[in-house]
Design an enzyme around this catalytic site. Structure first.
Site, PDB file in Angstrom:
ATOM      1  N   ASP A 146     148.899  43.509  84.414  1.00 14.97           N
ATOM      2  CA  ASP A 146     148.953  44.000  85.785  1.00 14.97           C
ATOM      3  C   ASP A 146     150.163  43.341  86.449  1.00 14.97           C
ATOM      4  O   ASP A 146     150.875  42.522  85.842  1.00 14.97           O
ATOM      5  CB  ASP A 146     147.645  43.728  86.527  1.00 14.97           C
TER       6      ASP A 146
HETATM    7  C1  BGC Z   1     147.205  46.828  90.802  1.00 12.67           C
HETATM    8  C2  BGC Z   1     147.074  47.878  89.729  1.00 12.67           C
HETATM    9  C3  BGC Z   1     148.252  48.822  89.761  1.00 12.67           C
HETATM   10  C4  BGC Z   1     149.532  48.014  89.637  1.00 12.67           C
HETATM   11  C5  BGC Z   1     150.779  48.871  89.606  1.00 12.67           C
HETATM   12  C6  BGC Z   1     148.594  46.184  90.844  1.00 12.67           C
HETATM   13  O1  BGC Z   1     148.762  45.432  91.972  1.00 12.67           O
HETATM   14  O2  BGC Z   1     146.224  45.842  90.619  1.00 12.67           O
HETATM   15  O3  BGC Z   1     145.864  48.562  89.882  1.00 12.67           O
HETATM   16  O4  BGC Z   1     148.134  49.769  88.752  1.00 12.67           O
HETATM   17  O5  BGC Z   1     149.622  47.134  90.745  1.00 12.67           O
HETATM   18  O6  BGC Z   1     151.055  49.418  90.823  1.00 12.67           O
END
Ligand code: BGC
Length: 774
Positions: free
Chosen positions: A309
């Site tokens: 993530d």
């Molecule tokens: C979130 C994810 C997301 C990623 C990309 C993160 O902050 O937890 O769910 O897919 O960002 O945008």
């Protein structure tokens, strides 16, 4: 509702160990693709390999010029030609762009990738409830609504349309579906999931995977996209209830509940998985070899790609303090099984990983394994032959056909919770006051991940859709509907901030109407900015409802928010209550249809709605979490009171359950159990009913849960119609994971329930699995 006490005496359980099963093979490999992957990898330099393992945010490739994002050639060259970066993500800003703009941005990135690396880039977007980041596309209700519909076809269809519209934007990959179970109402991401239950998340997640990707994960067609199931795993159960903070989860819950939806999605063909930003039992998941490599890749035989993530390798040293510096963090994460780093800003990931390989701290075999997974994904998506799609080839983008589907999903996902004296549906001609902070806002209907991360610009971008107020004007005639909000949210600042209330104005307006429609809940938010310290509905909103109810006019409460906010001080003041959750751009229209009786509500609570701050639970609690007073000197007790239980929801018609049967009352792990029940629509309207099958293990070596959902089916019944509904499960579905982390089905009695019907069945042979999965 007070959940009833039940006490059972433990009995000695004899266990007989048996059963060996091979690892589940998620997707059969395509030998041609594998040969191509090997051929490319054999020619790649270490720099090129590391580039394929890197993902950067789009912002590093350009600048905003006169309000418009422009790619910058020097920045493009640095990332792609020099560092060979193979993946980019996110919308610039992040703000949604037109599909033509996406064609331009991704088209240029692809052109340079093909020229400089010879390998296409994979671009990823959070198209989390429809086309979050493509202007003019279709926004569906959030996943929590799809969970509430208990209709897996809707999960499939909305994913299929999202895939189509995302490809029209030249983007082949989305970070969806989200199958963290929404088990803590305090969490700011409750609404991104399909509710609190692991079976609902499994079935909806699996359906979404098939909708996004199609049926052949080796060959994704040009109107489908790759998924990234997230956030693997146990993300939703932080002790503090705050985003990205540690969770402490028993091995039994981890394997049996948290893992289940991911396993189902992998078996449905999920091509990528995104990792949980937090830690479980003290170990950050990004550093957990056992969960990442053993459970997911080895045990499931999964050959997909594992992505971090946002900035989560960095977080191993900046937040989690399990590494002294970035280099050590990279070493830990890549060796644990991470294939691609969502870096997202810094190219030093590449140089540090190169050093680690040269110092033999990350083996070359691990790099090759990661790169193989990235290349396989790109081949499966057909990106080598077709790096770009053309938006002109997607005539249904943002079409009325897609809009109809989004409206239908919204109608099936808004939950009728109270209907005193059948006040609903409303008769035409009544004068209505529409009030409350959620009454006139597209932002509130959509929630986060809507045009922007926080959903805060939805009123600007979704201006052509109907707020609740506008939809009610359309349905009941604008002469019959007046708007006086009484409480409003501040458009800027924190999502919790409200303007100075004008409750008197709303109360005065109420005097001239027949019915008050009070729209309360939350403003939009997402992730950490959505953390809260008080689960109660805001004091202003509670005061507003009390003041309105004091006029003596009937109040219909519309609950509109991402998670259940406590309303025990105002619930009894309402004659009708509908929980619309986050129903998207057509959610106001869907509500108007329900209020007018043009749609019959059929949704059920996807989570337990708490009544009190200190009584937070889920429906599948272990029986001893609730008990009556003990006899004798020590009067221990525990009583849990909830506002509405999981699975609760009313209709404008009524259904009767009769003749509950099972094909066999004695079973073993391998038997199929077929349950049937007759469901009759006794009302005067057609309606849909969610038929659920719950089980209870009466005596078990681990304190059993009071109820577990084992199957569900949504059926439509005409007035007076009876249908025999069949729900089948395997004997092994009634197994649980014991304290030793192993699956076991124990000999003994189970009570099975559907509607108000129950019957008992008996397992006559204990079965223990020696494999990690059943
Ligand atoms: C979130 C994810 C997301 C990623 C990309 C993160 O902050 O937890 O769910 O897919 O960002 O945008």
């Amino acid at each position: 509702m007070i959940i009833k006490r039940i006490i059972f005496f433990l009995a000695l359980i004899a266990t007989t160990a048996c059963s060996i099963q091979a690892a589940v093979v998620a997707i059969a490999k395509d030998s041609l693709i594998e040969r191509k992957v090997e051929s490319i990898i054999s020619k790649m330099t270490l720099d090129e390999k590391i580039g394929q393992m890197t993902e950067l945010a789009i912002d590093v490739l350009g600048d905003v010029v006169n309000g418009e994002f422009k790619l910058n050639d020097a920045k493009l060259r640095k990332a792609i030609a020099e560092f060979k970066v193979g993946s980019f993500l996110n919308a610039p800003g992040p703000v949604a762009q037109s599909k033509e703009k996406w064609q331009e941005i991704i088209g240029q990135i692809q052109a340079m990738s093909m020229k400089e690396i010879g390998i296409p880039c994979i671009y990823g977007l959070d198209q989390n409830h429809g086309t979050t980041y493509t202007l003019g596309g279709t926004l569906f209700p959030q996943n929590i609504n799809i969970g509430a519909s208990f209709n897996s076809e809707l999960a499939y269809e909305s994913a299929r349309v999202t895939a189509y519209e995302t490809r029209a934007s030249d983007c082949p990959w989305t970070y969806s579906p989200t199958v963290d179970m929404a088990r803590d109402p305090r969490w700011s991401r409750v609404w991104e999931n399909y509710g609190e239950d692991c079976l609902v998340n499994s079935i909806m997640g699996g359906s979404a995977i098939r909708g996004f990707q199609g049926n052949d994960p080796n060959h994704i067609p040009a109107d489908r996209i790759a998924t990234s199931v997230k956030h693997y795993l146990g993300y939703s159960m932080a002790r503090t209830g705050k985003d990205r903070t540690p969770a402490y989860i028993s091995i039994s819950d981890l394997r049996e509940k948290c893992f289940a939806p991911f396993k189902e999605c992998v078996e449905a063909g999920a091509l990528t998985v995104m990792v949980n930003s937090g830690s479980i039992n003290g170990v950050p998941v990004h550093a957990n070899y056992e969960l990442l490599t053993q459970w997911l890749k080895t045990d499931l035989g999964w050959d997909g790609m594992l992505i971090t993530d946002w900035a989560d390798i960095n977080n191993l040293y900046t937040r989690e303090h399990i590494a002294a510096n970035k280099k050590e963090a990279i070493q830990i994460a890549i060796n644990a099984g991470i294939d691609m780093a969502m870096e997202p800003y810094d190219l030093n990931f590449c140089s540090l990983l190169k050093e680690l390989v040269q110092e033999n701290k990350v083996p070359m075999s691990r790099i090759d394994d990661a790169v193989r997974r990235v290349l396989r994904l790109k081949f499966r998506l057909g990106l080598f032959e077709r790096p770009n799609t053309q938006s002109a080839k997607y005539p249904l983008f943002g079409s009325s056909k897609h809009a109809e589907l989004a409206l239908h999903v919204a109608e099936e996902s808004e939950i009728l919770l109270k209907n005193k004296d059948n006040i609903l549906p409303l008769t035409q001609g009544k004068k209505l006051l529409v009030t409350g902070p959620n009454a006139n806002s597209m932002r509130c209907l959509n929630g986060g991940w809507s045009y922007t991360w926080q959903g805060d610009l939805a009123d600007r971008f979704a201006g052509k859709y109907n707020t609740i107020y506008k939809a009610l004007c359309n349905k009941f005639g604008s002469g019959n509907v007046c708007l006086e909000q009484g409480v409003t949210y501040k458009p800027e600042g924190k999502y919790t901030e409200e303007n100075e209330p004008e409750i008197e104005k709303a109360v005065n307006a109420a005097r001239n109407v027949d019915i008050i429609i009070a729209c309360i809940g939350e403003n939009s938010y997402c992730e950490t900015p959505g953390n809260l310290s008080d689960l109660a509905i805001s004091a202003n909103q509670s005061k507003l409802v009390k003041a309105l109810a004091a006029t003596g006019k009937p109040v219909i409460l519309i609950l509109n928010g991402g998670r259940p906010r406590i309303i025990n001080d105002i619930e009894s003041l309402a004659n009708g209550i509908i929980n619309i959750l986050l129903p998207g751009n057509y959610g106001g229209d869907a509500l108007a249809n329900i209020l007018a009786g043009d749609a019959n509500p059929s949704a059920k609570m996807p989570y337990t709605y708490p009544r009190n701050q200190a009584e937070l639970t889920t429906y599948d609690y272990r029986v001893s979490e609730e008990m009556d007073k003990m006899e004798g000197a020590y009067d221990y007790d525990a009583v849990i009171s909830v506002q509405w239980p999981f699975g609760y929801g009313l209709s404008y018609t009524n259904f009767e359950y009769t003749n509950f049967q099972v094909n066999n009352t004695l079973f073993t792990a391998n038997d199929e159990l077929q349950f049937s029940v007759n469901v009759t629509n006794h009302g005067t309207r057609a309606g849909k009913e969610v038929v659920m099958l719950f089980s209870r293990d009466l005596v078990a070596s681990l304190t059993p849960e009071g109820r577990r959902l084992r199957a569900f089916k949504k059926v439509e019944l005409q007035p007076g119609e009876t249908k025999t509904v069949t729900l089948s499960i395997k004997g092994s579905d009634l197994a649980f994971v014991g304290a030793d982390g192993k699956w076991i089905l124990e000999q003994g009695d189970f009570r099975i329930q559907s509607g108000n019907q129950t019957l008992n069945i008996t397992c006559n042979k204990t079965h223990k699995w020696n494999t990690p999965n059943k």
